[in-house]
Enzyme design. Structure first.
Site, mmCIF file in Angstrom:
data_model
loop_
_atom_site.group_PDB
_atom_site.id
_atom_site.type_symbol
_atom_site.label_atom_id
_atom_site.label_comp_id
_atom_site.label_asym_id
_atom_site.label_seq_id
_atom_site.Cartn_x
_atom_site.Cartn_y
_atom_site.Cartn_z
ATOM 1 N N TRP A 130 -2.591 7.125 11.358
ATOM 2 C CA TRP A 130 -2.345 5.738 10.914
ATOM 3 C C TRP A 130 -1.186 5.690 9.916
ATOM 4 C CZ3 TRP A 130 -3.716 2.225 14.026
ATOM 5 C CH2 TRP A 130 -4.906 2.313 14.747
ATOM 6 N N ASP A 137 -3.136 1.789 2.258
ATOM 7 C CA ASP A 137 -3.937 1.320 3.394
ATOM 8 C C ASP A 137 -5.344 1.876 3.205
ATOM 9 O OD1 ASP A 137 -5.210 0.877 5.802
ATOM 10 O OD2 ASP A 137 -3.776 1.993 7.031
ATOM 11 N N LYS A 196 -14.078 -2.269 9.267
ATOM 12 C CA LYS A 196 -14.802 -1.014 9.035
ATOM 13 C C LYS A 196 -15.825 -1.187 7.910
ATOM 14 C CE LYS A 196 -12.034 2.028 11.429
ATOM 15 N NZ LYS A 196 -11.403 1.001 12.264
#
Ligand code: PLP
Length: 281
Positions: A102, A174, A198
Site C-alpha cells: 500500500w 495512512d 477496517k
C-alpha cells in the site's frame, strides 16, 4: 444466530451492538420517520450527526480544534492522489517510507505530482516486505514538503511500533488498517487518513484529520471535489456526503468511547523494532 468473522481482504467486523442499533433505527432514525439514508443532508438532524461524528473522532484521537476532520470518498486510495495533488507540484518534493504494497501504491500516485524520494524502503526481492526501518535508517530529504508512511502493512502483517521523528517535517500517515486500535500521540501528525472499513465502520467514507497549519499550505486552484480546503470550508458537505457510512462511523466511535476509548486497547507485545519473518516455505 452464528456470526462469522472475515479474515480475508476487505472490510472487517463491526460491533454487534452497532449493527443492532442500525437495524432498530432503519425505518425511523432519530424520530424523523425515515432512515438516515432518506433524510436531507442539509437538515438539522443529519447536520448534528455529521458534526458530532467529527467531534467524536477528535475526542478519541485526543486532538484539538486545530485539527480538521474531513469525510472524503474514493477510499484511502484516493488519498494517495489527493495528498500530492494538494501539496506538491512540478517543483515540490516529498519523502515516502515504503514498507509494504500500500505504501508502494501511494508512491506510484505521488510521482504523478512531484519529485518523490524514498526515505527508506524495506522491499526485498520479489516485492516482499518483512520489516520496518529503524529511525537511524531514515534518509530524510531536507526539501520535502511532507513525509508519508503506512502505520500498518495490511498485506504483509508488519506494523510500526514507533512514530518516526521527521525532524520538523510534516508527518502524514495512512492508518487504514490500524487506526484506533491502540493509543497513539496523534498530535505528532500533520495529517492522518484511513478508509473506515477496517477499524471504524463501513466502506464509503474515508476519514482525514489534518492540522490547520498544514492545510494552509495546500494549493487553491484544484478541482472542487479534490481540494482539502473545500472539504474544510464546507465541513465535507460541498456535495452529498456518504450519510449512512458516517452514521455507522458515529455509532462505532460511540461504542469505542463507551468501552473506554483507545486506552483499553491491548498493548503491543512485540519488540519496538518489529521484524516479522515468514516461516520457511
Ligand atoms: C494500509 C492500506 N492503505 C490503503 C488501502 C486502500 O484502501 P481503499 O480500499 O479504501 O482505497 C488499504 C486497503 O486495504 C490498506 O490496507
Amino acid at each position: 444466530m452464528k456470526r462469522v468473522i472475515n479474515y480475508s481482504a476487505g472490510p472487517a467486523g463491526i460491533p454487534v451492538e452497532v449493527l443492532e442499533q442500525a437495524r432498530d433505527e432503519m425505518l425511523d432514525w432519530n424520530g424523523t420517520g425515515c432512515s438516515v439514508m432518506e433524510v436531507s443532508h442539509r437538515g438539522k438532524e443529519y447536520d448534528a450527526l455529521h458534526m458530532e461524528t467529527m467531534d467524536l473522532f477528535r475526542e478519541l484521537a485526543g486532538l484539538g480544534k486545530d485539527y480538521h476532520v474531513l469525510f472524503t470518498t474514493g477510499g484511502a486510495s484516493t488519498q494517495f492522489m489527493m495528498l500530492p495533488m494538494n501539496f506538491l507540484g512540478a517543483s515540490k518534493e516529498a519523502d515516502y517510507i515504503v514498507t509494504g504494497n500500500w505504501a508502494k501504491a501511494a508512491v506510484k500516485e505521488a510521482k504523478r505530482y512531484g519529485k518523490i524520494s524514498l526515505a527508506a524502503t524495506t522491499e526485498l526481492e520479489g516485492e516482499r516486505f518483512v520489516s520496518i526501518p529503524r529511525q537511524g535508517e531514515l534518509k530524510l530529504n531536507p526539501a520535502a514538503e511532507y513525509v508519508h508512511y503506512t502505520s500498518n502493512n495490511t498485506v504483509e502483517g508488519t506494523q510500526w511500533h514507533y512514530i518516526p521523528d521527521v525532524k520538523g517535517k510534516s508527518l502524514v500517515c495512512d492508518m487504514s488498517s490500524d487506526i484506533f486500535s491502540r493509543p497513539l500521540d496523534f498530535s505528532k501528525f500533520s495529517m492522518i487518513y484511513a478508509g473506515a472499513q477496517k477499524n471504524l465502520g463501513p466502506s464509503g467514507v474515508t476519514v482525514v484529520a489534518m492540522k490547520e497549519d498544514f492545510l494552509l499550505k495546500a494549493q487553491d486552484d484544484l478541482p472542487t471535489m479534490l481540494s482539502y480546503k473545500v472539504f474544510k470550508e464546507k465541513f465535507s458537505m460541498h456535495n452529498t456526503p456518504p450519510c449512512f457510512s458516517i452514521y455507522i462511523l458515529n455509532l462505532t466511535m460511540k461504542w469505542l468511547k463507551k468501552n473506554g476509548g483507545l486506552s483499553t486497547a491491548p498493548k503491543a507485545t512485540t519488540p519496538v523494532w518489529q521484524t516479522w519473518i515468514p516461516a520457511p516455505g
